[in-house]
Write a protein that holds these residues in place. Sequence first.
Motif, short mmCIF file in Angstrom:
data_model
loop_
_atom_site.label_atom_id
_atom_site.label_comp_id
_atom_site.label_asym_id
_atom_site.label_seq_id
_atom_site.Cartn_x
_atom_site.Cartn_y
_atom_site.Cartn_z
N ILE A 1 0.82 -1.21 0.00
CA ILE A 1 0.00 0.00 0.00
C ILE A 1 0.85 1.25 0.00
O ILE A 1 0.55 2.23 -0.68
N SER A 2 1.97 1.25 0.75
CA SER A 2 2.81 2.44 0.79
C SER A 2 3.40 2.75 -0.57
O SER A 2 3.40 3.91 -1.01
N ALA B 1 0.64 3.69 -3.09
CA ALA B 1 0.13 5.03 -2.78
C ALA B 1 1.08 6.10 -3.29
O ALA B 1 0.66 7.16 -3.75
N THR C 1 -0.16 10.23 3.11
CA THR C 1 -1.08 9.56 4.03
C THR C 1 -1.98 8.64 3.22
O THR C 1 -2.31 8.92 2.06
N THR C 2 -2.37 7.52 3.83
CA THR C 2 -3.25 6.56 3.17
C THR C 2 -4.27 6.04 4.17
O THR C 2 -3.92 5.65 5.28
N THR D 1 -3.50 12.75 -5.50
CA THR D 1 -4.50 12.17 -4.61
C THR D 1 -5.25 11.08 -5.36
O THR D 1 -5.44 11.15 -6.58
N LEU E 1 -10.85 4.06 -0.20
CA LEU E 1 -9.42 4.33 -0.28
C LEU E 1 -9.22 5.83 -0.47
O LEU E 1 -9.85 6.43 -1.34
N SER F 1 -5.89 8.49 -0.56
CA SER F 1 -4.43 8.61 -0.50
C SER F 1 -3.99 9.98 -1.01
O SER F 1 -4.50 10.47 -2.02
#
Length: 305
Positions: free
Chosen positions: A20-21, A24, A73-74, A255, A265, A267
Motif C-alpha cells: 500500500i505504501s 500510494a 497519508t493513506t 491524490t 481508499l 491517498s
Amino acid sequence: MTINTVRRAGFSLAAAAALISVTACSGPDGSAKSPGADGGREAGGAVNTQAVAALRLVQKETGDADSAKVEGTTVMGSSMSMEQSGVLAWTDGITGELEITYTGGTMGDALKQAGGDGTMQARYLKDEYYANMGEAFAANVGGKHWIRYGYADLAELAGASGEVMKEQMRNSTPQQGVNALLASGDVKEVGQEDVRGVATTHYSGTVDVAELTAESSSLDATQLAAFKKQLEQLGITTETVDIWVDKDNLLVKKTERGETKTGELNSTVFYSDYGTDVAVEKPAAGDTVDFKDILKQQGSTAGAS
C-alpha cells in the motif's frame, strides 16, 4: 505474545504496508500508448487533446527524473490508516526507504497489540523488501528485527495476491498515477493552484472499472485488460485521480480516492527534490529473518493471512 501472533503481525502488516505504501506513492499501473493516441474526453465525447498532450510530458519527465522524496497519508476503510515518508528511486524497479506509521485502523491496532509502537522502517530493493518490526518482534525470533520478503517468494506462496504484490513492487513508479488518468477517458485540466508554495496545474479524472472500454480509454485492448485486472485484484471498483504538476512537468502532489472491497481508499502524496540520491543497504544478515522461515515454524508452506 505467541509466535502465531508474530506471524500474523509480521507477515500481514509488513506485507500489506509494503504494497500500500509503494502503490500510494506511485499509483496503479497502466502503460499508455504513444503520444497522439486518444485520451481524455470532454463533455460530449470530444478528446481533450491539450490535457492528454500535457500528461504525456508529465509521464516522460517524471519517469526520467529517476528519484524523489515522498510524503503521504493513506486510509483504506476501517482496516488501515497510515503515514509514510522517505525516498524512492525507480530507475530499475523500486528502491528506497520509507518510514511507515500506523495512525489507526484494525491493522494498526493489531500491530500495537503485538507489542509494536505503530511505526516500522521499510527498505525496498529490486527483488526484495525488508521491514524492521521492532523489539517486541525481535524478542520472539531470536533477537532479529528485520523480516525479508522476496517478491518471487510472495508470488509463489501467496498465490494471486502475491503475484499482484510482486508486480506492483517491481513496476510501480510515480508516473503511473498519470497513466491512470490517461486510462480514465475523462481527464480534464482543473486550473492553476498553489501547492506548498509551488505554482502548479491541476488535472483530474475518474476511472470506473466496469465502464472502461478501449474506445473511452487511451490504452489499447491488451493494456486495458491488464489495467482492469490489476484494479479488480486490488478490490478497486472506482477511482478518482488528481495530480498537480509544476512548470517542469513534474508531479508535486497526487491524490487517489476510490471504493474497494474493504471500504474507501483515500491517498495523498507529495513529491519533492527530484533526482535526490537514494542508497539502500540490506540489513545485516544476523539481524534478519526470512518470512518463509516464520511460515515453516508454523508448519505452513502456503500463503499467510
